[in-house]
Scaffold this motif. Structure first.
Motif, PDB file in Angstrom:
ATOM      1  N   ALA A 150       0.809  -1.218   0.000  1.00  0.00           N
ATOM      2  CA  ALA A 150       0.000   0.000   0.000  1.00  0.00           C
ATOM      3  C   ALA A 150       0.841   1.266   0.000  1.00  0.00           C
ATOM      4  O   ALA A 150       0.410   2.304  -0.515  1.00  0.00           O
ATOM      5  N   ASP A 151       2.036   1.218   0.562  1.00  0.00           N
ATOM      6  CA  ASP A 151       2.888   2.407   0.601  1.00  0.00           C
ATOM      7  C   ASP A 151       3.713   2.595  -0.660  1.00  0.00           C
ATOM      8  O   ASP A 151       4.564   3.485  -0.741  1.00  0.00           O
ATOM      9  N   GLY A 152       3.473   1.736  -1.684  1.00  0.00           N
ATOM     10  CA  GLY A 152       4.161   1.861  -2.956  1.00  0.00           C
ATOM     11  C   GLY A 152       5.432   1.057  -3.062  1.00  0.00           C
ATOM     12  O   GLY A 152       6.011   0.968  -4.151  1.00  0.00           O
ATOM     13  N   THR A 153       5.897   0.467  -1.972  1.00  0.00           N
ATOM     14  CA  THR A 153       7.100  -0.364  -2.029  1.00  0.00           C
ATOM     15  C   THR A 153       6.762  -1.730  -2.610  1.00  0.00           C
ATOM     16  O   THR A 153       5.596  -2.155  -2.619  1.00  0.00           O
ATOM     17  N   THR A 154       7.779  -2.408  -3.103  1.00  0.00           N
ATOM     18  CA  THR A 154       7.583  -3.734  -3.688  1.00  0.00           C
ATOM     19  C   THR A 154       8.299  -4.791  -2.854  1.00  0.00           C
ATOM     20  O   THR A 154       9.233  -4.486  -2.112  1.00  0.00           O
ATOM     21  N   GLN A 155       7.834  -6.021  -3.006  1.00  0.00           N
ATOM     22  CA  GLN A 155       8.445  -7.135  -2.277  1.00  0.00           C
ATOM     23  C   GLN A 155       8.495  -8.341  -3.200  1.00  0.00           C
ATOM     24  O   GLN A 155       7.528  -8.648  -3.905  1.00  0.00           O
ATOM     25  N   THR A 156       9.617  -9.037  -3.208  1.00  0.00           N
ATOM     26  CA  THR A 156       9.776 -10.251  -4.016  1.00  0.00           C
ATOM     27  C   THR A 156       9.346 -11.465  -3.208  1.00  0.00           C
ATOM     28  O   THR A 156       9.725 -11.613  -2.041  1.00  0.00           O
ATOM     29  N   VAL A 157       8.539 -12.330  -3.830  1.00  0.00           N
ATOM     30  CA  VAL A 157       8.005 -13.526  -3.178  1.00  0.00           C
ATOM     31  C   VAL A 157       8.506 -14.751  -3.941  1.00  0.00           C
ATOM     32  O   VAL A 157       8.441 -14.789  -5.178  1.00  0.00           O
ATOM     33  N   ASN A 158       8.971 -15.770  -3.196  1.00  0.00           N
ATOM     34  CA  ASN A 158       9.613 -16.916  -3.830  1.00  0.00           C
ATOM     35  C   ASN A 158       8.844 -18.228  -3.708  1.00  0.00           C
ATOM     36  O   ASN A 158       9.172 -19.188  -4.402  1.00  0.00           O
ATOM     37  N   THR A 159       7.845 -18.310  -2.823  1.00  0.00           N
ATOM     38  CA  THR A 159       7.087 -19.551  -2.656  1.00  0.00           C
ATOM     39  C   THR A 159       5.627 -19.222  -2.367  1.00  0.00           C
ATOM     40  O   THR A 159       5.280 -18.087  -2.013  1.00  0.00           O
ATOM     41  N   ILE A 160       4.782 -20.264  -2.501  1.00  0.00           N
ATOM     42  CA  ILE A 160       3.375 -20.105  -2.179  1.00  0.00           C
ATOM     43  C   ILE A 160       3.196 -19.718  -0.711  1.00  0.00           C
ATOM     44  O   ILE A 160       2.372 -18.864  -0.371  1.00  0.00           O
ATOM     45  N   GLN A 161       3.967 -20.345   0.175  1.00  0.00           N
ATOM     46  CA  GLN A 161       3.838 -20.024   1.596  1.00  0.00           C
ATOM     47  C   GLN A 161       4.217 -18.575   1.875  1.00  0.00           C
ATOM     48  O   GLN A 161       3.563 -17.889   2.659  1.00  0.00           O
ATOM     49  N   GLU A 162       5.268 -18.101   1.212  1.00  0.00           N
ATOM     50  CA  GLU A 162       5.651 -16.697   1.367  1.00  0.00           C
ATOM     51  C   GLU A 162       4.535 -15.779   0.876  1.00  0.00           C
ATOM     52  O   GLU A 162       4.241 -14.751   1.487  1.00  0.00           O
ATOM     53  N   LEU A 163       3.908 -16.157  -0.245  1.00  0.00           N
ATOM     54  CA  LEU A 163       2.832 -15.347  -0.796  1.00  0.00           C
ATOM     55  C   LEU A 163       1.653 -15.294   0.174  1.00  0.00           C
ATOM     56  O   LEU A 163       1.052 -14.230   0.393  1.00  0.00           O
ATOM     57  N   GLU A 164       1.312 -16.445   0.756  1.00  0.00           N
ATOM     58  CA  GLU A 164       0.231 -16.474   1.729  1.00  0.00           C
ATOM     59  C   GLU A 164       0.540 -15.560   2.910  1.00  0.00           C
ATOM     60  O   GLU A 164      -0.318 -14.795   3.372  1.00  0.00           O
ATOM     61  N   ASN A 165       1.771 -15.620   3.384  1.00  0.00           N
ATOM     62  CA  ASN A 165       2.149 -14.804   4.546  1.00  0.00           C
ATOM     63  C   ASN A 165       2.101 -13.311   4.236  1.00  0.00           C
ATOM     64  O   ASN A 165       1.612 -12.505   5.037  1.00  0.00           O
ATOM     65  N   VAL A 166       2.597 -12.930   3.051  1.00  0.00           N
ATOM     66  CA  VAL A 166       2.679 -11.502   2.748  1.00  0.00           C
ATOM     67  C   VAL A 166       1.286 -10.912   2.521  1.00  0.00           C
ATOM     68  O   VAL A 166       1.023  -9.755   2.883  1.00  0.00           O
ATOM     69  N   ILE A 167       0.365 -11.694   1.937  1.00  0.00           N
ATOM     70  CA  ILE A 167      -0.999 -11.191   1.763  1.00  0.00           C
ATOM     71  C   ILE A 167      -1.689 -11.044   3.113  1.00  0.00           C
ATOM     72  O   ILE A 167      -2.353 -10.037   3.390  1.00  0.00           O
ATOM     73  N   GLU A 168      -1.544 -12.043   3.972  1.00  0.00           N
ATOM     74  CA  GLU A 168      -2.164 -11.964   5.297  1.00  0.00           C
ATOM     75  C   GLU A 168      -1.602 -10.785   6.088  1.00  0.00           C
ATOM     76  O   GLU A 168      -2.337 -10.086   6.800  1.00  0.00           O
ATOM     77  N   ASP A 169      -0.305 -10.555   5.972  1.00  0.00           N
ATOM     78  CA  ASP A 169       0.309  -9.446   6.701  1.00  0.00           C
ATOM     79  C   ASP A 169      -0.176  -8.091   6.172  1.00  0.00           C
ATOM     80  O   ASP A 169      -0.277  -7.118   6.935  1.00  0.00           O
ATOM     81  N   ALA A 170      -0.459  -8.038   4.858  1.00  0.00           N
ATOM     82  CA  ALA A 170      -0.858  -6.770   4.255  1.00  0.00           C
ATOM     83  C   ALA A 170      -2.323  -6.442   4.489  1.00  0.00           C
ATOM     84  O   ALA A 170      -2.719  -5.263   4.458  1.00  0.00           O
TER      85      ALA A 170
END
Length: 592
Positions: free
Chosen positions: A204-224
């Motif tokens: 939301a603040d315009g920064t980007t993040q690289t995701v390498n696995t499905i589990q990482e993707l799940e975590n980053v969406i939940e955190d956001a």
């Protein structure tokens, strides 16, 4: 032929997505478990919610965050018909709604319209009733707008499709949220699907993040989730300062030398008319200076917080109408006009300024205005003393050869003028020699404002006082009216402000009503205590006397040479400068 049929199934399931198929000779490959995404899984649900159509930006039209109106659309806002072609049109609607504070606002849609649902499908709607039913239905189906708006995918993203034999039968290129939504919706049609990592998400603040696995993707969406204001409500004003900062407010205040009160509403009373002719200056050190004719008020301001939660504390002891902890509602900059809108519940305070974006007054504008037509002194204060009347019969002219004349019934005095901006601020240098009283105007004046109708100048003395000089196109009319006595005897008054040598004593007079009668008697009463005194107006309404004898606390007002700074039917400001220590007492009376 098995491979060809599999490709056709993928094409049907994915729609417009790009497919590339493997041949029958390809070897079986076990899909990497850490890259697989399964139908109805937690990650599939999170991705679907992230890419679902966000219907909140156009809530000002449809009132529903779970759907959006396909543009263009025609609406009538408070009787004004406008065509909305893009998202900027939502602000146009809000601007019309904000024109007046006390009217009944309406947004009427011209049907039929096409509505886009959460899953990007469309429905033609023909009435308000149909729209309301559709909104109620989609909100129920999606648990009151369950989308996740605080994170986005950076496209393109690729995925691989496997059959029951773990053979890759196709790859998909996903280019948009709608394609990703369809992809997740069709997962159950495939034996296995993997996302091709790494992928990039945008926070939301315009920064980007690289995701390498499905589990990482799940975590980053939940955190956001819920880390930003998704603006799903129908309070269309609450997002005007999404990106506001205290430094931006300070910059805006610094850019404009003078601010006026465009709107002031306290306790359902409109008070802005009481402050016509008041000019506010906000210093970087947190100071506020307010000038009104020969009167100067001082105070402070402070801002803290971020976004829509910035508090602005204003404290001007002599002007209590402004004192509060306000919420910064909006900073609006359009052309050369800047507005700062503050709110406190139903109370409103809006400052506006006509200034260049860089805060500078243009030298060419000054010269062009100055050398065209006649000018008259309509305000001149020196050492806090109003001496405007001394120049009432003078006509000033400025010529391109940098000479200037001041003409009255006694003749013409010639002087010189020049401009200077070596220190970054524009100055007007006036020199009328030693001719009395024009020698008082000889100064290097800071240029505060320039239009074709008015030129405002200031000069700060070493002791902190600010001398002011204002030139206008029409002659000085005497400043105060000749009806001061009429104002006083017409109704009841209260002490809006009393400051003695920078000591605010206004609270001592709370609850008192003052009644001035035509015989020159004044009575101050709070229901329990009554103080009587005398009053008079002298010297063509330029001075006033008050005498309450020993009656406390009104004995503080006893003086036979109050200077009348300003007077109107609703407010009277008088001032006395002590001859001993040079202290200044200022009394402001307000009509009840």
């Amino acid at each position: 032929m098995k491979t060809i049929k599999a490709c056709m199934l993928v094409v049907l399931g994915i729609g417009l997505m790009t497919i590339s198929c493997r041949t029958e000779d390809d070897l079986a490959i076990d899909p990497p478990q850490e890259e697989q995404i399964e139908a109805n899984s937690a990650i599939a649900n999170l991705v679907s919610r992230t890419v679902a159509n966000d219907g909140s930006p156009d809530n000002i039209i449809d009132g529903a965050s779970c759907l959006s109106v396909q543009l263009p659309v025609t609406v009538t806002v408070n009787g004004i018909e406008i065509v909305i072609n893009d998202s900027d049109g939502y602000e146009d609607i809000e601007d019309i709604i904000d024109l007046f504070d006390d009217d009944v606002d309406s947004v009427v849609i011209s049907y039929p319209i096409t509505v886009i649902l959460v899953n990007f499908s469309t429905v033609v709607v023909n009435s308000d009733a149909e729209l309301a039913a559709l909104a109620a239905n989609c909100l129920d189906d999606n648990e009151d707008d369950d989308d996740i708006e605080c994170i986005d995918f950076q496209y393109p993203i690729t995925a691989s499709i496997f059959d029951d034999n773990n053979e890759v039968i196709g790859t998909i290129t996903i280019n948009s949220d709608s394609e990703m939504y369809d992809f997740i919706d069709d997962l159950e049609d495939y034996a296995a699907v993997t996302m091709d990592f790494p992928i990039t998400v945008i926070l939301a603040d315009g920064t980007t993040q690289t995701v390498n696995t499905i589990q990482e993707l799940e975590n980053v969406i939940e955190d956001a989730d819920d880390t930003c204001d998704e603006d799903d409500d129908n309070d269309f004003d609450d997002d005007d300062c999404d990106n506001c900062t205290t430094s931006e407010l300070a910059d805006v205040f610094n850019q404009c030398a003078e601010w006026t009160v465009d709107k002031l509403e306290r306790n359902d009373q409109d008070l802005e008319d009481n402050y016509e002719g008041y000019f506010f200056s906000f210093g970087n050190d947190g100071s506020i200076t307010v000038t009104q004719n020969a009167t100067t008020y001082t105070g402070s301001w402070q801002a803290s917080g971020t976004g829509n939660n910035i508090d602005v504390v204003i404290n001007i002891p002599s002007l209590p109408d402004f004192n509060a902890t306000w919420n910064l509602h909006e900073i609006e900059q359009e052309d050369d006009e800047v507005e700062v809108d503050l709110r406190l519940g139903d109370d409103r305070l809006r400052f506006e300024s006509d200034c260049d974006d860089d805060g500078d007054v243009d030298d060419a504008d000054l010269v062009n205005a100055l050398t065209t037509g006649d000018w008259y002194v309509t305000n001149f204060t020196e050492d806090n003393q109003d001496e405007t009347g001394v120049y009432a019969d003078y006509t000033f002219n400025f010529f391109t050869d940098q000479t200037t004349t001041a003409t009255n019934s006694n003749g013409t005095t010639t002087g010189s003028w020049a401009t200077d901006s070596d220190d970054g601020e524009l100055e007007l240098l006036l020199n009328y020699g030693e001719a009395d009283p024009l020698d008082e105007l000889t100064e290097d004046w800071d240029v505060v404002e320039v239009t074709n109708e008015i030129i405002r100048l200031e000069d700060a003395d070493d002791d902190g006082t600010v001398d002011t000089l204002t030139l206008e196109r029409t002659p000085f009319d005497g400043g105060t009216t000749d009806t001061l006595a009429d104002y006083l005897i017409d109704g009841l008054w209260f002490v809006a402000s009393y400051v003695e040598d920078n000591d605010d004593q206004t609270a001592d007079y709370a609850g008192y009503e003052l009644n001035f009668d035509v015989a020159g008697t004044v009575v101050a009463s709070n229901g329990n205590t009554t103080n009587s005194g005398t009053w008079s107006v002298l010297n063509n309404d330029t001075q006033m006397t008050l005498d309450f004898g020993a009656a406390m606390p009104f004995e503080e007002f006893n003086d036979d040479d109050w200077n009348v700074i300003s007077s109107s039917a609703t407010q009277i400001v008088i001032q006395d400068v002590s001859g001993g220590n040079g202290g200044t007492d200022t009394l402001t009376l307000q009509k009840i």
